[in-house]
Design an enzyme around this catalytic site. Structure first.
Site, PDB file in Angstrom:
ATOM      1  N   TRP A 194       0.679  -1.405   0.106  1.00  0.00           N
ATOM      2  CA  TRP A 194      -0.500   0.112  -0.426  1.00  0.00           C
ATOM      3  C   TRP A 194       1.034   0.785   0.110  1.00  0.00           C
ATOM      4  O   TRP A 194       1.843   1.163   1.210  1.00  0.00           O
ATOM      5  CB  TRP A 194      -1.281  -0.050   1.452  1.00  0.00           C
ATOM      6  CG  TRP A 194      -1.726   1.802   1.969  1.00  0.00           C
ATOM      7  CD1 TRP A 194      -2.908   1.864  -0.391  1.00  0.00           C
ATOM      8  CD2 TRP A 194      -1.349   2.460   2.530  1.00  0.00           C
ATOM      9  NE1 TRP A 194      -2.801   3.214   0.884  1.00  0.00           N
ATOM     10  CE2 TRP A 194      -2.034   3.669   1.561  1.00  0.00           C
ATOM     11  CE3 TRP A 194      -0.301   2.593   3.468  1.00  0.00           C
ATOM     12  CZ2 TRP A 194      -2.013   4.959   2.699  1.00  0.00           C
ATOM     13  CZ3 TRP A 194      -0.209   3.716   4.144  1.00  0.00           C
ATOM     14  CH2 TRP A 194      -1.325   4.621   3.478  1.00  0.00           C
ATOM     15  N   GLU A 233      -2.810  -3.248  -2.645  1.00  0.00           N
ATOM     16  CA  GLU A 233      -3.527  -2.254  -1.785  1.00  0.00           C
ATOM     17  C   GLU A 233      -4.370  -1.342  -2.095  1.00  0.00           C
ATOM     18  O   GLU A 233      -3.587   0.231  -1.945  1.00  0.00           O
ATOM     19  CB  GLU A 233      -3.525  -1.733  -0.419  1.00  0.00           C
ATOM     20  CG  GLU A 233      -4.785  -1.480   0.592  1.00  0.00           C
ATOM     21  CD  GLU A 233      -4.440  -1.105   1.883  1.00  0.00           C
ATOM     22  OE1 GLU A 233      -3.444  -1.920   2.119  1.00  0.00           O
ATOM     23  OE2 GLU A 233      -5.433  -1.622   2.582  1.00  0.00           O
ATOM     24  N   LYS A 235      -7.120   2.360  -2.028  1.00  0.00           N
ATOM     25  CA  LYS A 235      -7.716   3.978  -1.661  1.00  0.00           C
ATOM     26  C   LYS A 235      -8.278   4.917  -2.179  1.00  0.00           C
ATOM     27  O   LYS A 235      -8.027   5.678  -2.922  1.00  0.00           O
ATOM     28  CB  LYS A 235      -6.655   3.777  -0.967  1.00  0.00           C
ATOM     29  CG  LYS A 235      -7.103   4.751   0.920  1.00  0.00           C
ATOM     30  CD  LYS A 235      -6.053   5.285   1.712  1.00  0.00           C
ATOM     31  CE  LYS A 235      -6.647   6.114   2.938  1.00  0.00           C
ATOM     32  NZ  LYS A 235      -6.006   5.945   3.956  1.00  0.00           N
ATOM     33  N   ASP A 266      -9.300  -3.892   1.823  1.00  0.00           N
ATOM     34  CA  ASP A 266      -9.780  -2.949   2.461  1.00  0.00           C
ATOM     35  C   ASP A 266     -11.475  -2.616   3.299  1.00  0.00           C
ATOM     36  O   ASP A 266     -11.682  -1.351   2.249  1.00  0.00           O
ATOM     37  CB  ASP A 266      -8.881  -1.705   2.913  1.00  0.00           C
ATOM     38  CG  ASP A 266      -8.303  -1.688   4.211  1.00  0.00           C
ATOM     39  OD1 ASP A 266      -9.825  -0.402   4.617  1.00  0.00           O
ATOM     40  OD2 ASP A 266      -7.090  -1.174   4.715  1.00  0.00           O
ATOM     41  N   HIS A 269     -11.727   1.734   2.636  1.00  0.00           N
ATOM     42  CA  HIS A 269     -10.848   2.042   2.449  1.00  0.00           C
ATOM     43  C   HIS A 269     -11.835   2.714   0.247  1.00  0.00           C
ATOM     44  O   HIS A 269     -11.401   2.849  -0.374  1.00  0.00           O
ATOM     45  CB  HIS A 269      -9.750   1.846   0.988  1.00  0.00           C
ATOM     46  CG  HIS A 269      -8.322   1.550   2.239  1.00  0.00           C
ATOM     47  ND1 HIS A 269      -7.462   1.172   1.381  1.00  0.00           N
ATOM     48  CD2 HIS A 269      -8.941   1.804   2.612  1.00  0.00           C
ATOM     49  CE1 HIS A 269      -6.872   1.008   2.782  1.00  0.00           C
ATOM     50  NE2 HIS A 269      -7.343   2.182   3.956  1.00  0.00           N
ATOM     51  N   HIS A 293      -8.166  -6.776   4.486  1.00  0.00           N
ATOM     52  CA  HIS A 293      -8.055  -5.707   5.697  1.00  0.00           C
ATOM     53  C   HIS A 293      -9.318  -5.656   5.834  1.00  0.00           C
ATOM     54  O   HIS A 293     -10.682  -4.305   5.972  1.00  0.00           O
ATOM     55  CB  HIS A 293      -7.491  -4.476   5.045  1.00  0.00           C
ATOM     56  CG  HIS A 293      -5.980  -4.662   4.727  1.00  0.00           C
ATOM     57  ND1 HIS A 293      -5.064  -3.306   4.912  1.00  0.00           N
ATOM     58  CD2 HIS A 293      -5.012  -5.587   4.388  1.00  0.00           C
ATOM     59  CE1 HIS A 293      -3.770  -3.824   4.875  1.00  0.00           C
ATOM     60  NE2 HIS A 293      -3.717  -5.191   4.969  1.00  0.00           N
ATOM     61  N   ASP A 301     -12.733   8.243   8.806  1.00  0.00           N
ATOM     62  CA  ASP A 301     -11.460   7.146   9.144  1.00  0.00           C
ATOM     63  C   ASP A 301     -11.979   5.932   8.730  1.00  0.00           C
ATOM     64  O   ASP A 301     -13.055   6.202   9.140  1.00  0.00           O
ATOM     65  CB  ASP A 301     -11.662   7.603  10.518  1.00  0.00           C
ATOM     66  CG  ASP A 301     -10.655   6.468  11.805  1.00  0.00           C
ATOM     67  OD1 ASP A 301     -10.004   6.338  10.859  1.00  0.00           O
ATOM     68  OD2 ASP A 301     -11.068   5.266  11.848  1.00  0.00           O
ATOM     69  N   ASP A 303     -10.628   3.703  10.157  1.00  0.00           N
ATOM     70  CA  ASP A 303     -10.020   2.446  10.861  1.00  0.00           C
ATOM     71  C   ASP A 303     -10.634   2.138  12.116  1.00  0.00           C
ATOM     72  O   ASP A 303      -9.239   2.114  13.396  1.00  0.00           O
ATOM     73  CB  ASP A 303      -8.078   2.982  10.599  1.00  0.00           C
ATOM     74  CG  ASP A 303      -7.807   2.564   9.427  1.00  0.00           C
ATOM     75  OD1 ASP A 303      -7.978   1.393   9.202  1.00  0.00           O
ATOM     76  OD2 ASP A 303      -7.284   3.985   8.758  1.00  0.00           O
ATOM     77  N   ASP A 333      -7.212  -4.296   9.618  1.00  0.00           N
ATOM     78  CA  ASP A 333      -6.843  -3.037  10.179  1.00  0.00           C
ATOM     79  C   ASP A 333      -7.565  -2.347  10.143  1.00  0.00           C
ATOM     80  O   ASP A 333      -8.122  -1.795   9.909  1.00  0.00           O
ATOM     81  CB  ASP A 333      -6.067  -3.277   8.454  1.00  0.00           C
ATOM     82  CG  ASP A 333      -5.717  -1.503   7.924  1.00  0.00           C
ATOM     83  OD1 ASP A 333      -4.880  -1.465   8.863  1.00  0.00           O
ATOM     84  OD2 ASP A 333      -5.738  -1.053   7.076  1.00  0.00           O
TER      85      ASP A 333
HETATM   86  C1  RNT Z   1      -3.619   2.761   4.735  1.00  0.00           C
HETATM   87  C2  RNT Z   1      -4.248   0.482   4.546  1.00  0.00           C
HETATM   88  C3  RNT Z   1      -2.654   0.209   5.141  1.00  0.00           C
HETATM   89  C4  RNT Z   1      -2.047   0.781   6.860  1.00  0.00           C
HETATM   90  C5  RNT Z   1      -1.390  -0.509   6.960  1.00  0.00           C
HETATM   91  C6  RNT Z   1      -0.897   0.086   8.465  1.00  0.00           C
HETATM   92  O1  RNT Z   1      -4.590   3.600   4.514  1.00  0.00           O
HETATM   93  O2  RNT Z   1      -5.089   0.517   5.153  1.00  0.00           O
HETATM   94  O3  RNT Z   1      -3.340  -1.217   5.128  1.00  0.00           O
HETATM   95  O4  RNT Z   1      -4.003   0.757   7.246  1.00  0.00           O
HETATM   96  O5  RNT Z   1      -0.402  -0.396   5.983  1.00  0.00           O
HETATM   97 ZN    ZN Z   2      -5.766  -1.671   4.616  1.00  0.00          ZN
END
Ligand code: RNT
Ligand code: ZN
Length: 426
Positions: A194, A233, A235, A266, A269, A293, A301, A303, A333
């Site tokens: 990523w 990955e 985003k 993810d 994302h 993820h 956010d 995460d 993640d």
């Molecule tokens: C960031 C990505 C990535 C990170 C990690 C720490 O938006 O999701 O995967 O969260 O690599």
């Molecule tokens: Zn991620």
């Protein structure tokens, strides 16, 4: 076999499990086989929840790359040994056997500074030895953020050839680390790429950075390595890359399909109302394997700690009922610095396992039969009925068989660990 599975079936099953098991067998579902299958699903637990994505490099700059932790809950891990101890604590409270997902910035570099283009498998020797001893698999990630050469928001797609060269070397070395991990542990390491590259405001050129990213990735992936699987990955946006991200969803989908790499989805994302569950059966049609993820987006956010919500249930369902477990690497993640970090691991991992269990307890044949007969009334009625079946009693039985605490009993252990260990960290 780990300590947990050795103690399996130590205590007899409960009455509530027997009752639940009967309820499920009435709709054609065998709870014992669901529990056996659940025990076989490893979750890749992300090390970075334990220290707010800081890592162990010397003199690291602030967390960069458009990701951020908020909160200042005391007790974050400051050393590799502390992080491993915290992970061990979490794994005692999580049923089953799992994996740990490391970032390059979590290497053990000794007293001298080792830049990202110089990392080697030996910097991860302690992690590998520990993983072996704990019966854990390892996954890996190059770290393309929190570094002076990433400070202007570009890495593999940077306009400067020498900056790109630096990050290409980092990527190559990370695949070698991944390969060393996978070979040492006898289970392939997924090395996930990523990069944060992108612009805060409307770009004049959306194409050139993408051409450079593809070229850089191709040169990183030039060699074939045993024991390692590559993932990419995408985003949608990050902090400071709101208008344009080089590695968008379409870019990496095309890249993964054309190079037959793993795609990493993810769940944080995408657009806020866009889920990843429906993407799974589409992308696995065209790529060999998938990396998830699992995260939880909340407004800006991407995460937050994973919880048992509809999105999580549908992600788990799509993987399980389509028979994709062998082709899907399931990782977490998220990073929350506002609550106990060991608890954050436990809550998110257990939530994901509960979602997988719900999927394993689904009478999929009956649902599909109704669907084929165009009986959408019965399909909907059955989908609703399933929500009220006693999956909680089956989950408790899983914890019991795996010698992990049932229901919320794990929190007492977290509190003790907090008092004895975490609270002593300055
Ligand atoms: C960031 C990505 C990535 C990170 C990690 C720490 O938006 O999701 O995967 O969260 O690599
Ligand atoms: Zn991620």
């Amino acid at each position: 076999m780990n300590a947990k599975s050795k103690a399996r079936s130590a205590s007899p099953q409960s009455n509530s499990y027997s009752t639940a098991s009967e309820r499920y067998s009435e709709i054609g579902v065998n709870t014992d086989s669901a529990l056996e299958r659940l025990a076989d699903i490893p979750i890749s637990v992300h090390c970075w929840q334990g220290d707010d994505v800081c890592g162990f490099e010397q003199g690291v700059p602030e967390l960069g790359g458009g990701i951020a932790t908020t909160g200042n809950y005391p007790g974050k891990a400051r050393t590799p040994n502390e992080l491993r101890a915290d992970l061990e604590m979490a794994f005692k409270l999580i049923p089953g056997s799992h994996r740990v997902n490391l970032h390059a910035s979590y290497g053990e570099f000794g007293s001298k500074a080792v830049d990202r283009d110089s990392i080697e498998p030996r910097h991860f020797r302690h992690w590998i030895d520990w993983a072996k001893q704990q019966n854990l698999g390892l996954d890996f990630n190059p770290t393309f953020f929190s570094h002076p050469k990433a400070a202007d928001g570009f890495t593999l797609s940077h306009k400067s050839k020498s900056v790109r060269k630096f990050w290409i070397e980092h990527g190559r070395r990370c695949r070698e680390v991944g390969s060393a991990m996978g070979k040492a542990l006898g289970t392939k390491t997924v090395t996930n790429f990523w990069v944060p590259d992108g612009y805060k405001d409307t770009p004049a050129d959306r194409l050139s950075p993408r051409e450079r990213l593809a070229e850089s990735l191709d040169s990183i992936f030039e060699t074939n390595l045993k024991g390692n699987l590559d993932a990419v990955e995408p985003k949608l946006f990050g902090l400071g890359s709101e208008s344009y991200v080089v590695g968008s969803s379409e870019f990496y989908l095309g890249y993964a399909v054309s190079r037959q790499k793993l795609l990493c989805l993810d769940s944080g994302h995408f657009h806020p109302t866009e889920g990843i569950a429906d993407k799974i059966s589409s992308v696995l049609f065209f790529i060999p394997e998938l990396l998830l993820h699992v995260s939880r987006g909340v407004r800006w956010d991407s995460d937050h700690v994973v919880v048992l919500n509809d999105e999580l249930l549908s992600i788990a369902r799509e993987v399980v009922v389509n028979g994709f477990l062998k082709r899907t690497h399931i990782g977490l993640d998220y990073f929350d610095a506002s609550i106990n970090r060991v608890a954050a691991w436990v809550i998110g991992t257990r939530a994901l396992q509960r979602a997988l269990l719900a999927a394993l307890l689904e009478p999929t044949e009956a649902l599909r039969r109704a669907e084929l007969q165009a009986d959408y009334t019965s399909r909907l009625a059955l989908q609703e009925e399933l929500k009220a079946l006693p999956s909680g009693a089956v989950w408790d039985e899983f914890c019991r068989r795996q010698n992990a605490p049932e229901s919320m009993r794990w929190i007492a252990d977290v509190r003790t660990y907090e008092a004895d260990v975490l609270s002593l960290r300055a």
